[in-house]
Scaffold this motif. Structure first.
Motif, PDB file in Angstrom:
ATOM      1  N   LEU A 140     -10.857  48.050   5.657  1.00  0.00           N
ATOM      2  CA  LEU A 140      -8.783  48.194   5.759  1.00  0.00           C
ATOM      3  C   LEU A 140      -8.340  46.789   4.697  1.00  0.00           C
ATOM      4  O   LEU A 140      -6.924  47.765   4.154  1.00  0.00           O
ATOM      5  CB  LEU A 140      -8.787  48.303   7.192  1.00  0.00           C
ATOM      6  N   PRO A 141      -8.613  46.383   4.496  1.00  0.00           N
ATOM      7  CA  PRO A 141      -7.932  45.477   3.466  1.00  0.00           C
ATOM      8  C   PRO A 141      -8.170  46.054   2.569  1.00  0.00           C
ATOM      9  O   PRO A 141      -6.900  45.670   1.803  1.00  0.00           O
ATOM     10  CB  PRO A 141      -8.883  43.701   3.227  1.00  0.00           C
ATOM     11  N   LYS A 142      -8.915  45.929   2.666  1.00  0.00           N
ATOM     12  CA  LYS A 142      -9.108  46.975   0.625  1.00  0.00           C
ATOM     13  C   LYS A 142      -7.927  48.109   0.510  1.00  0.00           C
ATOM     14  O   LYS A 142      -7.540  48.248  -0.439  1.00  0.00           O
ATOM     15  CB  LYS A 142     -10.830  47.398   0.149  1.00  0.00           C
ATOM     16  N   ILE A 143      -7.711  48.869   1.373  1.00  0.00           N
ATOM     17  CA  ILE A 143      -6.522  49.920   1.552  1.00  0.00           C
ATOM     18  C   ILE A 143      -5.046  49.460   1.324  1.00  0.00           C
ATOM     19  O   ILE A 143      -4.766  49.286   0.668  1.00  0.00           O
ATOM     20  CB  ILE A 143      -7.102  50.640   2.563  1.00  0.00           C
ATOM     21  N   GLU A 144      -5.197  48.036   1.340  1.00  0.00           N
ATOM     22  CA  GLU A 144      -3.895  47.578   1.856  1.00  0.00           C
ATOM     23  C   GLU A 144      -3.662  46.888   0.383  1.00  0.00           C
ATOM     24  O   GLU A 144      -2.224  46.867  -0.288  1.00  0.00           O
ATOM     25  CB  GLU A 144      -3.773  46.502   2.928  1.00  0.00           C
ATOM     26  N   ALA A 145      -5.500  46.800  -0.716  1.00  0.00           N
ATOM     27  CA  ALA A 145      -4.528  45.559  -1.685  1.00  0.00           C
ATOM     28  C   ALA A 145      -4.522  46.757  -3.138  1.00  0.00           C
ATOM     29  O   ALA A 145      -3.751  46.201  -3.709  1.00  0.00           O
ATOM     30  CB  ALA A 145      -6.338  45.365  -1.971  1.00  0.00           C
ATOM     31  N   LEU A 146      -5.190  48.020  -2.159  1.00  0.00           N
ATOM     32  CA  LEU A 146      -4.695  49.544  -3.418  1.00  0.00           C
ATOM     33  C   LEU A 146      -3.400  48.857  -3.352  1.00  0.00           C
ATOM     34  O   LEU A 146      -2.419  49.318  -4.141  1.00  0.00           O
ATOM     35  CB  LEU A 146      -5.372  50.149  -3.400  1.00  0.00           C
ATOM     36  N   ARG A 185      -1.311  47.351  -2.582  1.00  0.00           N
ATOM     37  CA  ARG A 185       0.018  46.403  -2.919  1.00  0.00           C
ATOM     38  C   ARG A 185      -0.175  46.119  -4.246  1.00  0.00           C
ATOM     39  O   ARG A 185       0.657  46.001  -5.091  1.00  0.00           O
ATOM     40  CB  ARG A 185      -1.162  45.174  -2.092  1.00  0.00           C
ATOM     41  N   GLN A 186      -1.381  46.197  -4.830  1.00  0.00           N
ATOM     42  CA  GLN A 186      -1.826  45.567  -6.727  1.00  0.00           C
ATOM     43  C   GLN A 186      -1.256  47.947  -7.060  1.00  0.00           C
ATOM     44  O   GLN A 186      -1.292  47.061  -8.017  1.00  0.00           O
ATOM     45  CB  GLN A 186      -3.077  45.671  -6.759  1.00  0.00           C
ATOM     46  N   TYR A 187      -1.663  47.747  -6.740  1.00  0.00           N
ATOM     47  CA  TYR A 187      -1.284  49.901  -7.827  1.00  0.00           C
ATOM     48  C   TYR A 187      -0.413  50.748  -6.787  1.00  0.00           C
ATOM     49  O   TYR A 187      -0.774  51.783  -6.378  1.00  0.00           O
ATOM     50  CB  TYR A 187      -3.004  50.187  -8.425  1.00  0.00           C
ATOM     51  N   PRO A 188       0.901  50.786  -7.119  1.00  0.00           N
ATOM     52  CA  PRO A 188       1.590  51.217  -5.663  1.00  0.00           C
ATOM     53  C   PRO A 188       1.783  52.143  -6.490  1.00  0.00           C
ATOM     54  O   PRO A 188       2.272  53.504  -5.829  1.00  0.00           O
ATOM     55  CB  PRO A 188       3.013  50.288  -5.948  1.00  0.00           C
TER      56      PRO A 188
END
Length: 244
Positions: free
Chosen positions: A217-223, A225-228
């Motif tokens: 799930l943190p990877k989804i949040e990173a996506l 955040r970093q690539y809106p």
């Protein structure tokens, strides 16, 4: 370790970590494994537009650890039409979870990504793969998972895709963004085998599973955040796709 038990053992560790989260000892603001993959990498430089006139769909296979998280991230990328978990690198007879889990079949857990080049470029998929999907400096492992079946690799049958991938890996090596060398393999000409049905959409269907909460799930949040501009809130599920 018995192959069918690998993720369950890792899940047991995740349960312990989840308990620490509840107790306030740890925080999801600093996720245990995701911190290693939420890296801001430079955009691919000098990679030509790979869109071809009249081509509506393109495919590539990414391997970067447990396919649950890899699939989950790409399902949230705009322009991705399908992301299917499966196996690549070995024979049809060995394309089964219990066999692949032994690490002796030549297969890697992987995800076949079908995308619309008019909506998302191959260079953008590479940037997502090498930043939020996994840590490309880890050899034959990813997070809590160990074995050659968790290797980092890009399987592209298209010559232009392979050339672009090799060029981007060279760019990343020279950029110094990673403290260790990128170990991602670039290959092609390998058949992809869809995984068993219960592996498809695993992150979407089991968001509260400790393994998913801690590792994916943190990877989804990173996506997000970093690539809106690339992020799609509603994932493109495999759903009715005919898989084993």
């Amino acid at each position: 370790m018995k192959p069918a038990m690998e993720k369950w053992v890792a899940g047991g560790v995740a349960v312990l970590v989840a308990g620490l989260l509840v107790a306030g000892v740890l925080s999801l603001d600093r996720p245990v494994h995701a911190a290693a993959v939420a890296v801001r990498v430079p955009a691919p430089a000098g990679i030509a537009d790979l869109r071809q006139p009249g081509v509506m769909h393109a495919r590539v296979v990414f391997a970067g650890g447990c396919f649950w998280g890899v699939q989950g991230v790409f399902q949230h990328v705009k322009g991705v039409e399908s992301a299917v978990s499966g196996y690549i690198g070995g024979s049809a007879a060995d394309a089964r979870y219990a066999r692949v889990g032994t690490g002796t079949t030549g297969h890697a857990e992987a995800v076949q990504v079908t995308y619309d080049p008019a909506q998302v470029g191959y260079a953008q998929l590479l940037q997502v793969f090498f930043s939020v999907v996994h840590d490309p400096t880890q050899l034959d492992r990813q997070g809590p998972d160990r074995g050659s079946q968790y290797r980092s690799a890009v399987y592209a049958d298209d010559a232009a895709q392979r050339a672009a991938t090799l060029a981007y890996i060279d760019q990343l090596q020279r950029s110094g963004v990673f403290a260790a060398p990128v170990v991602t393999r670039v290959d092609g000409g390998k058949r992809f085998y869809p995984a068993e049905e219960y592996h498809q959409d695993y992150l979407v269907l089991h968001p509260d599973a400790p393994y998913i909460r801690i590792n994916d799930l943190p990877k989804i949040e990173a996506l997000k955040r970093q690539y809106p501009a690339l992020y799609r809130d509603r994932p493109r599920r495999v759903a009715t796709l005919s898989v084993r």
